[in-house]
Design a protein around this motif. Structure first.
Motif, PDB file in Angstrom:
ATOM      1  N   ALA A  32       0.840  -1.195   0.000  1.00 54.00           N
ATOM      2  CA  ALA A  32       0.000   0.000   0.000  1.00 54.00           C
ATOM      3  C   ALA A  32       0.867   1.234   0.000  1.00 54.00           C
ATOM      4  O   ALA A  32       2.024   1.216   0.376  1.00 54.00           O
ATOM      5  CB  ALA A  32      -0.900   0.005   1.228  1.00 54.00           C
ATOM      6  N   GLN A  33       0.280   2.328  -0.427  1.00 55.01           N
ATOM      7  CA  GLN A  33       0.934   3.615  -0.349  1.00 55.01           C
ATOM      8  C   GLN A  33       0.460   4.300   0.915  1.00 55.01           C
ATOM      9  O   GLN A  33      -0.696   4.213   1.297  1.00 55.01           O
ATOM     10  CB  GLN A  33       0.580   4.472  -1.571  1.00 55.01           C
ATOM     11  CG  GLN A  33       1.075   3.860  -2.867  1.00 55.01           C
ATOM     12  CD  GLN A  33       0.663   4.698  -4.059  1.00 55.01           C
ATOM     13  OE1 GLN A  33      -0.206   5.560  -3.935  1.00 55.01           O
ATOM     14  NE2 GLN A  33       1.283   4.444  -5.196  1.00 55.01           N
ATOM     15  N   LEU A  68      -5.054  -8.112   6.343  1.00 54.16           N
ATOM     16  CA  LEU A  68      -5.213  -6.883   5.565  1.00 54.16           C
ATOM     17  C   LEU A  68      -5.174  -5.647   6.465  1.00 54.16           C
ATOM     18  O   LEU A  68      -4.572  -4.626   6.116  1.00 54.16           O
ATOM     19  CB  LEU A  68      -6.519  -6.929   4.775  1.00 54.16           C
ATOM     20  CG  LEU A  68      -6.516  -7.858   3.553  1.00 54.16           C
ATOM     21  CD1 LEU A  68      -7.918  -7.996   2.992  1.00 54.16           C
ATOM     22  CD2 LEU A  68      -5.558  -7.336   2.480  1.00 54.16           C
ATOM     23  N   VAL A  69      -5.814  -5.746   7.613  1.00 54.84           N
ATOM     24  CA  VAL A  69      -5.777  -4.630   8.567  1.00 54.84           C
ATOM     25  C   VAL A  69      -4.342  -4.389   9.024  1.00 54.84           C
ATOM     26  O   VAL A  69      -3.885  -3.239   9.108  1.00 54.84           O
ATOM     27  CB  VAL A  69      -6.693  -4.920   9.774  1.00 54.84           C
ATOM     28  CG1 VAL A  69      -6.472  -3.875  10.874  1.00 54.84           C
ATOM     29  CG2 VAL A  69      -8.155  -4.914   9.344  1.00 54.84           C
ATOM     30  N   ASN A  73      -2.300  -0.871   8.554  1.00 58.13           N
ATOM     31  CA  ASN A  73      -1.787  -0.116   9.699  1.00 58.13           C
ATOM     32  C   ASN A  73      -0.275   0.080   9.616  1.00 58.13           C
ATOM     33  O   ASN A  73       0.250   1.133  10.002  1.00 58.13           O
ATOM     34  CB  ASN A  73      -2.164  -0.814  11.007  1.00 58.13           C
ATOM     35  CG  ASN A  73      -3.636  -0.676  11.345  1.00 58.13           C
ATOM     36  OD1 ASN A  73      -4.325   0.217  10.836  1.00 58.13           O
ATOM     37  ND2 ASN A  73      -4.135  -1.550  12.198  1.00 58.13           N
ATOM     38  N   GLU A  74       0.424  -0.905   9.102  1.00 61.74           N
ATOM     39  CA  GLU A  74       1.881  -0.796   8.993  1.00 61.74           C
ATOM     40  C   GLU A  74       2.304   0.232   7.957  1.00 61.74           C
ATOM     41  O   GLU A  74       3.381   0.825   8.068  1.00 61.74           O
ATOM     42  CB  GLU A  74       2.485  -2.161   8.638  1.00 61.74           C
ATOM     43  CG  GLU A  74       2.429  -3.168   9.781  1.00 61.74           C
ATOM     44  CD  GLU A  74       2.953  -4.534   9.376  1.00 61.74           C
ATOM     45  OE1 GLU A  74       3.152  -4.748   8.144  1.00 61.74           O
ATOM     46  OE2 GLU A  74       3.155  -5.387  10.258  1.00 61.74           O
ATOM     47  N   THR A  75       1.483   0.442   6.968  1.00 63.19           N
ATOM     48  CA  THR A  75       1.841   1.356   5.875  1.00 63.19           C
ATOM     49  C   THR A  75       1.123   2.695   5.943  1.00 63.19           C
ATOM     50  O   THR A  75       1.347   3.558   5.103  1.00 63.19           O
ATOM     51  CB  THR A  75       1.530   0.691   4.518  1.00 63.19           C
ATOM     52  OG1 THR A  75       0.171   0.254   4.491  1.00 63.19           O
ATOM     53  CG2 THR A  75       2.447  -0.511   4.290  1.00 63.19           C
ATOM     54  N   HIS A  76       0.267   2.861   6.942  1.00 65.60           N
ATOM     55  CA  HIS A  76      -0.482   4.118   7.114  1.00 65.60           C
ATOM     56  C   HIS A  76      -0.341   4.586   8.557  1.00 65.60           C
ATOM     57  O   HIS A  76      -1.264   4.424   9.365  1.00 65.60           O
ATOM     58  CB  HIS A  76      -1.955   3.923   6.762  1.00 65.60           C
ATOM     59  CG  HIS A  76      -2.209   3.641   5.316  1.00 65.60           C
ATOM     60  ND1 HIS A  76      -1.856   2.450   4.711  1.00 65.60           N
ATOM     61  CD2 HIS A  76      -2.778   4.407   4.338  1.00 65.60           C
ATOM     62  CE1 HIS A  76      -2.200   2.491   3.432  1.00 65.60           C
ATOM     63  NE2 HIS A  76      -2.756   3.662   3.176  1.00 65.60           N
ATOM     64  N   PRO A  77       0.790   5.186   8.918  1.00 69.61           N
ATOM     65  CA  PRO A  77       1.014   5.589  10.310  1.00 69.61           C
ATOM     66  C   PRO A  77       0.038   6.646  10.818  1.00 69.61           C
ATOM     67  O   PRO A  77      -0.127   6.778  12.033  1.00 69.61           O
ATOM     68  CB  PRO A  77       2.449   6.122  10.279  1.00 69.61           C
ATOM     69  CG  PRO A  77       2.678   6.515   8.851  1.00 69.61           C
ATOM     70  CD  PRO A  77       1.930   5.524   8.038  1.00 69.61           C
ATOM     71  N   PHE A 350      -7.561   1.073   0.076  1.00 69.93           N
ATOM     72  CA  PHE A 350      -6.495   0.079   0.242  1.00 69.93           C
ATOM     73  C   PHE A 350      -7.024  -1.324  -0.041  1.00 69.93           C
ATOM     74  O   PHE A 350      -6.386  -2.125  -0.724  1.00 69.93           O
ATOM     75  CB  PHE A 350      -5.920   0.165   1.659  1.00 69.93           C
ATOM     76  CG  PHE A 350      -5.063  -1.015   2.041  1.00 69.93           C
ATOM     77  CD1 PHE A 350      -3.751  -1.112   1.606  1.00 69.93           C
ATOM     78  CD2 PHE A 350      -5.580  -2.042   2.819  1.00 69.93           C
ATOM     79  CE1 PHE A 350      -2.966  -2.218   1.944  1.00 69.93           C
ATOM     80  CE2 PHE A 350      -4.802  -3.141   3.165  1.00 69.93           C
ATOM     81  CZ  PHE A 350      -3.490  -3.226   2.720  1.00 69.93           C
ATOM     82  N   LEU A 351      -8.200  -1.633   0.489  1.00 65.54           N
ATOM     83  CA  LEU A 351      -8.786  -2.960   0.286  1.00 65.54           C
ATOM     84  C   LEU A 351      -9.111  -3.223  -1.178  1.00 65.54           C
ATOM     85  O   LEU A 351      -9.141  -4.377  -1.616  1.00 65.54           O
ATOM     86  CB  LEU A 351     -10.047  -3.115   1.134  1.00 65.54           C
ATOM     87  CG  LEU A 351      -9.860  -3.130   2.646  1.00 65.54           C
ATOM     88  CD1 LEU A 351     -11.210  -3.214   3.345  1.00 65.54           C
ATOM     89  CD2 LEU A 351      -8.962  -4.281   3.091  1.00 65.54           C
TER      90      LEU A 351
END
Length: 457
Positions: A32-33, A68-69, A73-77, A350-351
């Motif tokens: 994800a971005q 997926l969550v 979360n890892e890529t969207h701080p 994202f999904l």
């Protein structure tokens, strides 16, 4: 609300419509971005926006949702999603209703497709079309036949998530034993009966068994281009009358009853779990089930027999119809701050990414909702391993989007399905098919009328 899952009539667990995946075959994780949009406290410290997501995904499918969550979360701080399993679809929806006058409810909720009319009428949601228009999000990447179900008056109200439709599963070994061509499955009602009788008469096994599931009746009607309720299936205007006693519906039920009476098929009741178990045990030659069950069925059959898949049979080869998608979609609640709603939209996007959809598809068996997911190498490899899934994809793409194949929209769908199932049971027990469906149609029409009176105009 007493409810049946959108495409899994197991009447026991509801891990999401039709999901029966038994193995975690995921080999690829989504990427994800990073999205902007965190909140800043009075001290200047960035605080992630919290998005609470209520869903009904349990078991292996739930594990895929959790992954997926985690990836998001890892890529969207600046955004952190908290997933909360709320039980079956009807349980989750009832909890949402109870929370609407407070702040205890979710930012985002997964709702089965037959709950769409209620969600719109509730006034509790922000249509995703608002976010789509605000940023010019490209909807052309979303499968049109999937988005079509959740589009009302030209507006997409929710984003599709877990999506499936029904197909015919058949035992190729029993076909060979009965002298049938295992590469030529039945395509019409008459052919189903002929092949099922051959299996029954020549193998000592039952030719077929189809669960008494309202969803199947809806699908068999849509496959004939017929609508379930009036006013364009409730899409050109508010539905006011059930059409479940139409000639097409009566003839479909008569065909189904004749399968039982002629010993071409056996009745195993309402649960698709029961027909699935009988199929995997080699006791029946054919059954209907969700495309989301494909992985579990193929893996379950293993080396015991080869599983064949085919389009949902039509009443006649000339019928111009198709299938209706089942499953669920994601709805954004409007009683949350704007920033929280936008954060929920970021998670939805994202999904919908090809990488996310590839992971979801491989892990669960549900359709990818975005066309570009099929270009992912992981999906290409998975299709090679499970060639039966091409049937599901081809059937989806072969369906022309009409008011019949978009699916009916009524606020009392769960009750309507149960009434149809009761009518099928009554017919199997000797009641005239027309009389049984007349009674069901009358009861459904009355419930639609009572519901419509409660909706604020």
């Amino acid at each position: 609300m007493v409810v049946l899952a959108a495409c899994s009539n197991s009447a026991n667990t509801t891990t999401g419509s039709g999901s029966t995946n038994t193995k975690d075959a995921a080999t690829t994780e989504p990427t994800a971005q990073t999205a902007a949009g965190g909140s800043t406290s009075a001290t200047g410290t960035n605080t992630p926006i919290k998005v609470t997501w209520w869903h009904s995904m349990g078991g292996e499918v739930g594990k895929a949702a959790t992954e997926l969550v985690k990836q998001f979360n890892e890529t969207h701080p600046d955004i952190q999603v908290e997933e909360v399993y709320q039980g079956a679809y009807d349980e989750s929806l009832n909890k949402m209703k109870a929370s609407m006058d407070s702040k205890s409810g979710p930012s985002l909720i997964q709702v089965y497709e037959i709950g769409s009319r209620y969600m719109i009428d509730s006034g509790a949601i922000t249509p995703v079309q608002n976010f789509i228009d605000a940023e010019g999000y490209d909807l052309s990447q979303i499968e049109k036949n999937i988005a079509g179900y959740y589009t009302f008056d030209g507006k997409l109200y929710s984003m599709p998530f877990n999506t499936s439709n029904p197909i015919l599963y058949y035992n190729k070994n029993l076909f060979k034993e009965a002298g049938l061509d295992p590469e030529k499955p039945p395509a019409t009602f008459d052919e189903v009966k002929q092949d099922a009788l051959a299996i029954t008469n020549k193998t000592g096994k039952s030719g077929a068994s189809f669960a008494i599931y309202g969803w199947f009746m809806e699908q068999l009607l849509a496959n004939q281009g017929k609508e379930f309720v009036n006013n364009g299936n409730g899409r050109t205007g508010t539905a006011t009358e059930s059409l479940v006693n139409s000639d097409a519906a009566v003839n479909t039920l008569k065909w189904w009853k004749d399968l039982i009476d002629s010993k071409a098929a056996i009745n195993l009741g309402r649960k698709t779990d029961d027909t699935k178990k009988a199929f995997l045990a080699g006791q029946i030659g054919m059954t209907l089930d969700s495309t989301a069950s494909l992985r579990g069925i193929v893996d379950g059959a293993g080396s015991n027999f080869e599983v064949g898949t085919a389009f949902l049979p039509k009443a006649s080869a000339s019928d111009q119809g198709g299938v209706v998608v089942g499953g669920a979609s994601l709805w954004i609640l409007n009683n949350k701050p704007e920033a929280e709603q936008k954060a929920a939209w970021e998670f939805i996007k994202f999904l919908a990414q090809p990488e996310s959809q590839a992971y979801w598809h491989i892990s669960t068996g549900y359709f990818p909702i975005t066309t570009k997911a099929y270009e992912q190498q992981s999906v290409i490899d998975n299709m090679a391993k499970y060639p039966q899934f091409k049937t599901a994809v081809d059937q989806l793409h072969a369906t022309n989007l009409t008011t019949a194949t978009q699916g009916a929209v009524i606020g009392v769908f769960p009750e309507a399905r149960q009434l149809v199932e009761s009518a099928v049971e009554e017919t199997f027990n000797g009641k005239d098919a027309k009389a049984a469906l007349d009674s069901a149609a009358k009861a459904i029409t009355e419930k639609i009328g009572n519901y419509n009176k409660t909706v604020k105009k």
